[in-house]
Design a protein around this motif. Structure first.
Motif, mmCIF file in Angstrom:
data_model
loop_
_atom_site.group_PDB
_atom_site.id
_atom_site.type_symbol
_atom_site.label_atom_id
_atom_site.label_comp_id
_atom_site.label_asym_id
_atom_site.label_seq_id
_atom_site.Cartn_x
_atom_site.Cartn_y
_atom_site.Cartn_z
ATOM 1 N N ALA A 1 23.356 46.044 34.523
ATOM 2 C CA ALA A 1 23.845 46.933 35.580
ATOM 3 C C ALA A 1 22.705 47.758 36.162
ATOM 4 O O ALA A 1 22.635 47.975 37.375
ATOM 5 C CB ALA A 1 24.938 47.845 35.036
ATOM 6 N N LYS A 2 21.803 48.204 35.306
ATOM 7 C CA LYS A 2 20.659 49.002 35.765
ATOM 8 C C LYS A 2 19.728 48.153 36.632
ATOM 9 O O LYS A 2 19.191 48.626 37.631
ATOM 10 C CB LYS A 2 19.903 49.558 34.563
ATOM 11 N N ASN A 3 19.539 46.890 36.243
ATOM 12 C CA ASN A 3 18.659 45.998 37.000
ATOM 13 C C ASN A 3 19.257 45.571 38.337
ATOM 14 O O ASN A 3 18.526 45.158 39.231
ATOM 15 C CB ASN A 3 18.314 44.755 36.171
ATOM 16 N N SER A 4 20.569 45.640 38.452
ATOM 17 C CA SER A 4 21.244 45.243 39.693
ATOM 18 C C SER A 4 22.369 46.238 39.984
ATOM 19 O O SER A 4 23.542 45.972 39.700
ATOM 20 C CB SER A 4 21.798 43.825 39.547
ATOM 21 N N PRO A 5 22.020 47.401 40.575
ATOM 22 C CA PRO A 5 22.996 48.485 40.761
ATOM 23 C C PRO A 5 24.250 48.132 41.573
ATOM 24 O O PRO A 5 25.269 48.786 41.446
ATOM 25 C CB PRO A 5 22.189 49.569 41.470
ATOM 26 N N SER A 6 24.192 47.110 42.394
ATOM 27 C CA SER A 6 25.390 46.730 43.146
ATOM 28 C C SER A 6 25.953 45.393 42.663
ATOM 29 O O SER A 6 26.835 44.823 43.307
ATOM 30 C CB SER A 6 25.066 46.665 44.647
ATOM 31 N N GLY A 7 25.458 44.925 41.524
ATOM 32 C CA GLY A 7 25.886 43.645 40.982
ATOM 33 C C GLY A 7 27.189 43.733 40.212
ATOM 34 O O GLY A 7 27.797 44.804 40.058
ATOM 35 N N PRO A 8 27.637 42.592 39.699
ATOM 36 C CA PRO A 8 28.954 42.518 39.041
ATOM 37 C C PRO A 8 29.063 43.381 37.778
ATOM 38 O O PRO A 8 30.144 43.873 37.473
ATOM 39 C CB PRO A 8 29.110 41.036 38.714
ATOM 40 N N PHE A 9 27.960 43.565 37.058
ATOM 41 C CA PHE A 9 28.041 44.372 35.837
ATOM 42 C C PHE A 9 28.301 45.837 36.178
ATOM 43 O O PHE A 9 29.109 46.497 35.540
ATOM 44 C CB PHE A 9 26.776 44.211 34.987
ATOM 45 N N GLN A 10 27.612 46.354 37.195
ATOM 46 C CA GLN A 10 27.837 47.742 37.591
ATOM 47 C C GLN A 10 29.233 47.904 38.188
ATOM 48 O O GLN A 10 29.898 48.925 37.960
ATOM 49 C CB GLN A 10 26.777 48.219 38.594
ATOM 50 N N VAL A 11 29.693 46.921 38.930
ATOM 51 C CA VAL A 11 31.056 46.969 39.491
ATOM 52 C C VAL A 11 32.074 47.062 38.348
ATOM 53 O O VAL A 11 33.014 47.860 38.405
ATOM 54 C CB VAL A 11 31.324 45.738 40.395
ATOM 55 N N LEU A 12 31.882 46.257 37.303
ATOM 56 C CA LEU A 12 32.786 46.285 36.147
ATOM 57 C C LEU A 12 32.741 47.656 35.460
ATOM 58 O O LEU A 12 33.785 48.236 35.128
ATOM 59 C CB LEU A 12 32.409 45.185 35.152
ATOM 60 N N ILE A 13 31.537 48.192 35.249
ATOM 61 C CA ILE A 13 31.399 49.508 34.613
ATOM 62 C C ILE A 13 32.088 50.577 35.457
ATOM 63 O O ILE A 13 32.825 51.413 34.931
ATOM 64 C CB ILE A 13 29.909 49.840 34.370
ATOM 65 N N ASP A 14 31.862 50.558 36.764
ATOM 66 C CA ASP A 14 32.485 51.549 37.648
ATOM 67 C C ASP A 14 34.009 51.433 37.646
ATOM 68 O O ASP A 14 34.715 52.449 37.633
ATOM 69 C CB ASP A 14 31.958 51.401 39.082
ATOM 70 N N LEU A 15 34.527 50.208 37.634
ATOM 71 C CA LEU A 15 35.974 50.004 37.598
ATOM 72 C C LEU A 15 36.558 50.575 36.306
ATOM 73 O O LEU A 15 37.547 51.313 36.333
ATOM 74 C CB LEU A 15 36.303 48.505 37.715
ATOM 75 N N CYS A 16 35.939 50.247 35.182
ATOM 76 C CA CYS A 16 36.423 50.768 33.896
ATOM 77 C C CYS A 16 36.332 52.286 33.852
ATOM 78 O O CYS A 16 37.245 52.960 33.364
ATOM 79 C CB CYS A 16 35.641 50.148 32.742
ATOM 80 N N ALA A 17 35.248 52.842 34.357
ATOM 81 C CA ALA A 17 35.078 54.299 34.359
ATOM 82 C C ALA A 17 36.136 54.965 35.234
ATOM 83 O O ALA A 17 36.697 55.999 34.859
ATOM 84 C CB ALA A 17 33.683 54.667 34.836
ATOM 85 N N SER A 18 36.436 54.369 36.376
ATOM 86 C CA SER A 18 37.427 54.980 37.273
ATOM 87 C C SER A 18 38.822 55.001 36.651
ATOM 88 O O SER A 18 39.648 55.845 36.996
ATOM 89 C CB SER A 18 37.464 54.235 38.608
ATOM 90 N N GLN A 19 39.072 54.098 35.712
ATOM 91 C CA GLN A 19 40.377 54.031 35.056
ATOM 92 C C GLN A 19 40.464 54.868 33.788
ATOM 93 O O GLN A 19 41.552 55.079 33.265
ATOM 94 C CB GLN A 19 40.707 52.573 34.723
#
Length: 183
Positions: free
Chosen positions: A32-50
């Protein structure tokens, strides 16, 4: 009813799964750190928002809860299946004893042997005497208030989360040598 060794193997397996989960979370965070708009960061943001009330930003996936739960699983729950001789073998493991030797106690039990430091950590975890200070510094403390040698003051051990994580990993590998001696 399971024998003590079967119980140890079962508990070790759960700790092994927790180690796996921590490694997955570490890899997820790194990607996620290496690709801030990639799928790993999207997954982290989704989980965090919930789950996180103060979102954004999303917390690191390898956070203090991972170290705390690993510490409890390893030094309390798994420990209960170990014999006294097995605990001594783990403490005498060169990697474990080196790390424990570097840990500094403050209080009446200082400077403390490796065994004293390990028992302080275990007792603190099992009795809820752990604080997580700024900078993710874990503070383990204990105080004997009864028995043959009551203490006037408590003894403290402070560890940065990285040092705690490294120690738990070495404790895990030393335990693996006991559970699976021929591997």
């Amino acid at each position: 009813m399971q024998n003590k060794f079967q119980d140890l193997k079962q508990r070790f397996h759960v700790v092994q799964l927790a180690q796996f989960n921590a490694k997955v979370l570490e890899g997820l965070q790194r990607n996620a750190k290496n690709s801030p708009s990639g799928p790993f960061q999207v997954l982290i943001d989704l989980c965090a928002s919930q789950t996180i009330s103060a979102f954004p930003p999303a917390p690191s996936t390898l956070n203090q809860s991972v170290h705390f739960s690993m510490a409890y699983l390893t030094l309390v729950w798994l420990w209960e299946s170990l014999t006294e001789d097995q605990v001594k073998a783990i403490v005498s493991n060169s990697r474990v004893s080196k790390l424990l030797s570097d840990f500094q106690l403050e209080g009446p039990r200082a400077p403390g042997t490796c065994e004293v430091k390990l028992k302080l950590m275990r007792n603190a975890l099992s009795h809820g005497k752990v604080k997580i200070n700024d900078g993710f510094v874990f503070e383990f403390w204990d105080q004997r208030v009864s028995g043959k040698t009551p203490e006037v003051d408590s003894t403290h051990l402070l560890l940065k989360s990285e040092a705690l994580g490294e120690f738990l990993t070495e404790f895990y590998f030393a335990t693996s040598d006991i559970v699976y001696p021929n591997k």
